[in-house]
Design a protein around this motif. Structure first.
Motif, PDB file in Angstrom:
ATOM      1  N   ASN A  44     -12.237   4.963   4.389  1.00 59.11           N
ATOM      2  CA  ASN A  44     -11.166   5.944   4.570  1.00 59.11           C
ATOM      3  C   ASN A  44     -10.543   6.304   3.223  1.00 59.11           C
ATOM      4  O   ASN A  44     -11.235   6.788   2.349  1.00 59.11           O
ATOM      5  CB  ASN A  44     -10.134   5.444   5.580  1.00 59.11           C
ATOM      6  CG  ASN A  44     -10.748   5.203   6.945  1.00 59.11           C
ATOM      7  OD1 ASN A  44     -11.668   5.892   7.348  1.00 59.11           O
ATOM      8  ND2 ASN A  44     -10.242   4.211   7.652  1.00 59.11           N
ATOM      9  N   ASN A  45      -9.250   6.050   3.026  1.00 56.68           N
ATOM     10  CA  ASN A  45      -8.577   6.399   1.769  1.00 56.68           C
ATOM     11  C   ASN A  45      -8.913   5.453   0.623  1.00 56.68           C
ATOM     12  O   ASN A  45      -8.616   5.758  -0.528  1.00 56.68           O
ATOM     13  CB  ASN A  45      -7.057   6.406   1.963  1.00 56.68           C
ATOM     14  CG  ASN A  45      -6.598   7.528   2.863  1.00 56.68           C
ATOM     15  OD1 ASN A  45      -7.349   8.448   3.143  1.00 56.68           O
ATOM     16  ND2 ASN A  45      -5.370   7.451   3.331  1.00 56.68           N
ATOM     17  N   MET A  46      -9.507   4.307   0.934  1.00 54.33           N
ATOM     18  CA  MET A  46      -9.842   3.312  -0.085  1.00 54.33           C
ATOM     19  C   MET A  46     -11.117   3.740  -0.798  1.00 54.33           C
ATOM     20  O   MET A  46     -12.167   3.908  -0.181  1.00 54.33           O
ATOM     21  CB  MET A  46     -10.023   1.938   0.585  1.00 54.33           C
ATOM     22  CG  MET A  46     -10.619   0.874  -0.264  1.00 54.33           C
ATOM     23  SD  MET A  46      -9.453   0.223  -1.450  1.00 54.33           S
ATOM     24  CE  MET A  46     -10.557  -0.851  -2.342  1.00 54.33           C
ATOM     25  N   ASN A  50       0.864  -1.170   0.000  1.00 58.58           N
ATOM     26  CA  ASN A  50       0.000   0.000   0.000  1.00 58.58           C
ATOM     27  C   ASN A  50       0.906   1.227   0.000  1.00 58.58           C
ATOM     28  O   ASN A  50       1.625   1.467   0.966  1.00 58.58           O
ATOM     29  CB  ASN A  50      -0.914   0.001   1.227  1.00 58.58           C
ATOM     30  CG  ASN A  50      -1.937   1.116   1.187  1.00 58.58           C
ATOM     31  OD1 ASN A  50      -1.694   2.194   0.655  1.00 58.58           O
ATOM     32  ND2 ASN A  50      -3.087   0.858   1.776  1.00 58.58           N
ATOM     33  N   ILE A  51       0.882   1.990  -1.073  1.00 61.40           N
ATOM     34  CA  ILE A  51       1.788   3.136  -1.177  1.00 61.40           C
ATOM     35  C   ILE A  51       1.299   4.340  -0.375  1.00 61.40           C
ATOM     36  O   ILE A  51       2.051   5.282  -0.170  1.00 61.40           O
ATOM     37  CB  ILE A  51       2.029   3.539  -2.651  1.00 61.40           C
ATOM     38  CG1 ILE A  51       0.743   4.032  -3.304  1.00 61.40           C
ATOM     39  CG2 ILE A  51       2.650   2.401  -3.431  1.00 61.40           C
ATOM     40  CD1 ILE A  51       0.948   4.724  -4.636  1.00 61.40           C
ATOM     41  N   ILE A  52       0.051   4.299   0.083  1.00 65.48           N
ATOM     42  CA  ILE A  52      -0.503   5.432   0.838  1.00 65.48           C
ATOM     43  C   ILE A  52      -0.407   5.183   2.340  1.00 65.48           C
ATOM     44  O   ILE A  52       0.058   6.034   3.080  1.00 65.48           O
ATOM     45  CB  ILE A  52      -1.959   5.699   0.407  1.00 65.48           C
ATOM     46  CG1 ILE A  52      -1.976   6.100  -1.069  1.00 65.48           C
ATOM     47  CG2 ILE A  52      -2.609   6.776   1.279  1.00 65.48           C
ATOM     48  CD1 ILE A  52      -3.336   6.160  -1.696  1.00 65.48           C
ATOM     49  N   ARG A  53      -0.837   4.014   2.777  1.00 60.58           N
ATOM     50  CA  ARG A  53      -0.787   3.654   4.204  1.00 60.58           C
ATOM     51  C   ARG A  53      -0.175   2.275   4.325  1.00 60.58           C
ATOM     52  O   ARG A  53      -0.848   1.271   4.121  1.00 60.58           O
ATOM     53  CB  ARG A  53      -2.187   3.689   4.812  1.00 60.58           C
ATOM     54  CG  ARG A  53      -2.773   5.101   4.767  1.00 60.58           C
ATOM     55  CD  ARG A  53      -4.009   5.250   5.552  1.00 60.58           C
ATOM     56  NE  ARG A  53      -3.749   5.031   6.967  1.00 60.58           N
ATOM     57  CZ  ARG A  53      -4.712   4.852   7.853  1.00 60.58           C
ATOM     58  NH1 ARG A  53      -5.951   4.866   7.485  1.00 60.58           N
ATOM     59  NH2 ARG A  53      -4.425   4.649   9.121  1.00 60.58           N
ATOM     60  N   ARG A  54       1.109   2.230   4.625  1.00 64.33           N
ATOM     61  CA  ARG A  54       1.863   0.977   4.601  1.00 64.33           C
ATOM     62  C   ARG A  54       1.252  -0.130   5.442  1.00 64.33           C
ATOM     63  O   ARG A  54       1.291  -1.297   5.059  1.00 64.33           O
ATOM     64  CB  ARG A  54       3.303   1.222   5.028  1.00 64.33           C
ATOM     65  CG  ARG A  54       4.051   1.988   3.979  1.00 64.33           C
ATOM     66  CD  ARG A  54       5.483   2.286   4.277  1.00 64.33           C
ATOM     67  NE  ARG A  54       6.099   1.605   5.390  1.00 64.33           N
ATOM     68  CZ  ARG A  54       7.249   1.943   5.910  1.00 64.33           C
ATOM     69  NH1 ARG A  54       7.912   2.959   5.420  1.00 64.33           N
ATOM     70  NH2 ARG A  54       7.757   1.276   6.916  1.00 64.33           N
ATOM     71  N   ALA A  55       0.673   0.193   6.572  1.00 64.32           N
ATOM     72  CA  ALA A  55       0.103  -0.834   7.449  1.00 64.32           C
ATOM     73  C   ALA A  55      -1.191  -1.427   6.890  1.00 64.32           C
ATOM     74  O   ALA A  55      -1.628  -2.482   7.325  1.00 64.32           O
ATOM     75  CB  ALA A  55      -0.146  -0.264   8.834  1.00 64.32           C
ATOM     76  N   LYS A  56      -1.798  -0.764   5.931  1.00 58.92           N
ATOM     77  CA  LYS A  56      -3.061  -1.234   5.339  1.00 58.92           C
ATOM     78  C   LYS A  56      -2.790  -1.926   4.002  1.00 58.92           C
ATOM     79  O   LYS A  56      -3.460  -1.680   3.012  1.00 58.92           O
ATOM     80  CB  LYS A  56      -4.020  -0.055   5.137  1.00 58.92           C
ATOM     81  CG  LYS A  56      -4.369   0.676   6.401  1.00 58.92           C
ATOM     82  CD  LYS A  56      -5.559   0.065   7.059  1.00 58.92           C
ATOM     83  CE  LYS A  56      -5.893   0.876   8.304  1.00 58.92           C
ATOM     84  NZ  LYS A  56      -7.243   0.736   8.710  1.00 58.92           N
ATOM     85  N   ASN A  57      -1.798  -2.813   3.988  1.00 62.03           N
ATOM     86  CA  ASN A  57      -1.471  -3.523   2.761  1.00 62.03           C
ATOM     87  C   ASN A  57      -2.384  -4.739   2.584  1.00 62.03           C
ATOM     88  O   ASN A  57      -3.291  -4.958   3.381  1.00 62.03           O
ATOM     89  CB  ASN A  57       0.015  -3.906   2.746  1.00 62.03           C
ATOM     90  CG  ASN A  57       0.369  -4.821   3.888  1.00 62.03           C
ATOM     91  OD1 ASN A  57      -0.163  -5.912   4.016  1.00 62.03           O
ATOM     92  ND2 ASN A  57       1.289  -4.372   4.736  1.00 62.03           N
ATOM     93  N   LEU A  58      -2.137  -5.507   1.553  1.00 57.40           N
ATOM     94  CA  LEU A  58      -2.990  -6.652   1.230  1.00 57.40           C
ATOM     95  C   LEU A  58      -2.329  -7.980   1.572  1.00 57.40           C
ATOM     96  O   LEU A  58      -2.711  -9.019   1.055  1.00 57.40           O
ATOM     97  CB  LEU A  58      -3.366  -6.612  -0.256  1.00 57.40           C
ATOM     98  CG  LEU A  58      -4.086  -5.343  -0.711  1.00 57.40           C
ATOM     99  CD1 LEU A  58      -4.354  -5.388  -2.207  1.00 57.40           C
ATOM    100  CD2 LEU A  58      -5.370  -5.132   0.072  1.00 57.40           C
ATOM    101  N   LYS A  59      -1.369  -7.952   2.470  1.00 52.51           N
ATOM    102  CA  LYS A  59      -0.754  -9.185   2.962  1.00 52.51           C
ATOM    103  C   LYS A  59      -1.723  -9.827   3.951  1.00 52.51           C
ATOM    104  O   LYS A  59      -2.510  -9.141   4.619  1.00 52.51           O
ATOM    105  CB  LYS A  59       0.578  -8.894   3.650  1.00 52.51           C
ATOM    106  CG  LYS A  59       1.558  -8.089   2.813  1.00 52.51           C
ATOM    107  CD  LYS A  59       2.154  -8.926   1.714  1.00 52.51           C
ATOM    108  CE  LYS A  59       3.145  -8.082   0.919  1.00 52.51           C
ATOM    109  NZ  LYS A  59       4.131  -8.827   0.226  1.00 52.51           N
TER     110      LYS A  59
END
Length: 103
Positions: free
Chosen positions: A72-74, A39-48
């Motif tokens: 949120n940003n999504m 996630n280039i915007i919020r690293r902790a909200k990745n798709l792992k």
């Protein structure tokens, strides 16, 4: 026995097709913010998978809901993609997360 064989034969191509469609949809609509599941915007909200579990979006229904309505940003995609496309890309994301985004 014949019915079982027919069901397996008919179901497998649909699942593979869903994943291929999901990969195409992901490459068009999602990869800009989520290259290789990051996630280039919020690293902790990745798709792992670990992050999906932590954020309680580690099921197909939860991913479909997030893609459909956003959060949120999504961005929401209910007006941009069909229900079938949302389901396909959600299946793709879940499968990739389960494979740690290795192709």
């Amino acid at each position: 026995m014949l019915l079982f064989f027919l069901l397996i034969t008919l179901i497998k191509p649909v699942q593979a097709e869903d994943i291929n469609d999901g990969a195409k949809i992901f490459s068009i609509h999602c990869v800009g913010c989520h290259p290789q599941g990051k996630n280039i915007i919020r690293r902790a909200k990745n798709l792992k998978l670990r992050a999906l579990k932590r954020n309680k979006v580690d099921s197909l229904d939860a991913i479909i809901n997030l893609v459909t309505y956003g959060k949120n940003n999504m961005s929401a995609y209910e007006d941009k993609l069909t229900k079938e496309q949302i389901e396909s890309v959600s299946k793709y994301v879940l499968q990739q997360a389960q494979n740690n985004w290795h192709t």
